[in-house]
Design a protein around this motif. Structure first.
Motif, PDB file in Angstrom:
ATOM      1  N   LEU A 248       0.803  -1.220   0.000  1.00  0.00           N
ATOM      2  CA  LEU A 248       0.000   0.000   0.000  1.00  0.00           C
ATOM      3  C   LEU A 248       0.840   1.276   0.000  1.00  0.00           C
ATOM      4  O   LEU A 248       0.435   2.303  -0.540  1.00  0.00           O
ATOM      5  CB  LEU A 248      -0.921   0.015   1.227  1.00  0.00           C
ATOM      6  N   LEU A 249       1.995   1.216   0.635  1.00  0.00           N
ATOM      7  CA  LEU A 249       2.790   2.417   0.873  1.00  0.00           C
ATOM      8  C   LEU A 249       3.219   3.175  -0.385  1.00  0.00           C
ATOM      9  O   LEU A 249       3.168   4.418  -0.390  1.00  0.00           O
ATOM     10  CB  LEU A 249       4.025   2.059   1.697  1.00  0.00           C
ATOM     11  N   PRO A 250       3.651   2.499  -1.463  1.00  0.00           N
ATOM     12  CA  PRO A 250       4.126   3.284  -2.615  1.00  0.00           C
ATOM     13  C   PRO A 250       3.095   4.263  -3.158  1.00  0.00           C
ATOM     14  O   PRO A 250       3.428   5.426  -3.414  1.00  0.00           O
ATOM     15  CB  PRO A 250       4.484   2.196  -3.639  1.00  0.00           C
ATOM     16  N   ALA A 251       1.861   3.829  -3.341  1.00  0.00           N
ATOM     17  CA  ALA A 251       0.843   4.740  -3.869  1.00  0.00           C
ATOM     18  C   ALA A 251       0.598   5.893  -2.909  1.00  0.00           C
ATOM     19  O   ALA A 251       0.444   7.056  -3.321  1.00  0.00           O
ATOM     20  CB  ALA A 251      -0.456   3.977  -4.126  1.00  0.00           C
ATOM     21  N   CYS A 252       0.575   5.589  -1.617  1.00  0.00           N
ATOM     22  CA  CYS A 252       0.338   6.619  -0.606  1.00  0.00           C
ATOM     23  C   CYS A 252       1.455   7.660  -0.610  1.00  0.00           C
ATOM     24  O   CYS A 252       1.210   8.863  -0.734  1.00  0.00           O
ATOM     25  CB  CYS A 252       0.210   5.956   0.764  1.00  0.00           C
ATOM     26  N   ILE A 253       2.699   7.200  -0.484  1.00  0.00           N
ATOM     27  CA  ILE A 253       3.831   8.125  -0.401  1.00  0.00           C
ATOM     28  C   ILE A 253       4.025   8.876  -1.715  1.00  0.00           C
ATOM     29  O   ILE A 253       4.296  10.088  -1.714  1.00  0.00           O
ATOM     30  CB  ILE A 253       5.102   7.371  -0.006  1.00  0.00           C
ATOM     31  N   ASP A 254       3.865   8.183  -2.835  1.00  0.00           N
ATOM     32  CA  ASP A 254       4.025   8.857  -4.132  1.00  0.00           C
ATOM     33  C   ASP A 254       3.025   9.996  -4.280  1.00  0.00           C
ATOM     34  O   ASP A 254       3.340  11.034  -4.877  1.00  0.00           O
ATOM     35  CB  ASP A 254       3.854   7.854  -5.278  1.00  0.00           C
ATOM     36  N   SER A 255       1.813   9.821  -3.736  1.00  0.00           N
ATOM     37  CA  SER A 255       0.811  10.886  -3.840  1.00  0.00           C
ATOM     38  C   SER A 255       1.213  12.107  -3.016  1.00  0.00           C
ATOM     39  O   SER A 255       0.884  13.241  -3.366  1.00  0.00           O
ATOM     40  CB  SER A 255      -0.561  10.382  -3.392  1.00  0.00           C
TER      41      SER A 255
END
Length: 341
Positions: free
Chosen positions: A21-28
């Motif tokens: 889940l983290l990549p989409a969250c942090i990238d945003s």
């Protein structure tokens, strides 16, 4: 080592087994359309997956707080805000992503309001893109009612998946109540803020997408599949809403509401157990919640006295964010008996 200097906003992401889940969250967050400096903190709650390795390899600019023990959502967020340096903090779930203009929209609103306030953005379902809520109202028993009114901005509370607060205000309120562990901690924080006269405000622009229930076992309703939840979530939810009702509800009105609440919990537990032909829900969720006021009376009484002593708003204003409907009855009529794992 690569954290930004003099950040204006601190985005705090609580993580447990969120490697996917983290990549989409942090990238945003990294893609925010703003000239302000934004720092990112992640509290890893003793994840069993490669979350920490992912953060260190792919996001060296993120400040990682790695807990040796699983301490829960409240403690994790409080630890992050203690180390945050921004004027504002934004709690963001690891299963959520921000629209590109989210931080700018929140900053503009905070500066426009001119007084400390807790803010949120419109929440959209991850899969369908449908509007889920713009903050929440409450029924008399502290059950959340999504605010879908396009003209209503002041709400009872905003969920911790996307909660914006001035850092000084956060510390003045005492942060999230660690004695709640998880679930309804956002309701409690916002309720305490409302009692002290602070605005809880849902903005109309921008937004965030949320995989509802991806991090904590359900709490998602679908017209086709019904309501899905978990024993742990239900147990924490019913216990903590009972605590919140006792502590936050002003004046003597709390006592008749509490009596009705406990009677409703008993009826609900018996009915659901009978329909499911299984007493697990009654035994593990409802009876412990009913016992809470009696087991914890001395502690709850002291907390109530302390909180009510800080109240600056009228009873009328408190109940202005309450809808006099039985939210659970409405949910049962629409979605049927919940699926509990």
């Amino acid at each position: 080592m690569n954290a930004p200097t003099r950040p204006r906003v601190s985005v705090c992401i609580a993580n447990y087994d969120g490697e996917a889940l983290l990549p989409a969250c942090i990238d945003s967050v990294l893609a925010q359309d703003t000239n302000e400096v934004v720092e990112i903190l992640v509290h890893d709650d003793a994840s069993r997956d490669r979350s920490i390795a992912l953060l260190r390899e792919r996001y060296p600019q993120v400040q990682v707080i790695a807990s040796a023990d699983n301490v829960g959502f409240c403690i994790g967020n409080n630890h992050m805000v203690v180390q945050a340096r921004g004027e504002f903090v934004l709690l963001l779930n690891n299963d959520a992503t921000l629209a590109p203009d989210a931080v700018r929209t929140l900053l503009d609103a905070a500066e426009s309001l001119g007084t400390p306030a807790i803010l949120t953005l419109p929440q959209y379902d991850w899969e369908s893109g449908a509007l889920v809520d713009r903050g929440c109202l409450l029924d008399p028993f502290c059950n959340p009612i999504p605010n879908l009114d396009p003209a209503r901005d002041d709400v009872a509370y905003v969920i911790g998946a996307c909660l914006w607060c001035p850092r000084g205000t956060w510390h003045a309120l005492g942060g999230l109540p660690e004695w709640m562990e998880s679930v309804a901690e956002d309701l409690y924080l916002c309720g305490l803020a409302r009692l002290r006269g602070l605005s809880i405000h849902a903005l109309r622009g921008s937004g965030y997408r949320h995989r509802q229930g991806a991090t904590f076992g359900g709490n998602r309703a679908d017209d086709g599949a019904g309501l899905r939840t978990s024993i742990k979530r239900r147990r924490l939810s019913e216990r903590n809403k009972t605590r919140a009702l006792i502590i936050l509800t002003p004046t003597w009105l709390v006592w008749p509401l509490l009596a009705l609440h406990l009677a409703a919990l008993l009826s609900e537990g018996i009915a659901l157990s009978a329909l499911r032909r299984d007493a697990t829900l009654l035994r593990e969720v409802y009876l412990p919640a009913i016992a809470t006021p009696f087991r914890e009376w001395n502690v709850l009484r002291v907390r109530r006295d302390d909180v009510q002593a800080t109240r600056t708003i009228s009873v009328v204003r408190w109940f202005s964010a309450v809808r006099w409907q039985l939210r659970k009855v409405w949910m049962l009529a629409r979605y049927g008996v919940p699926t509990v794992r």
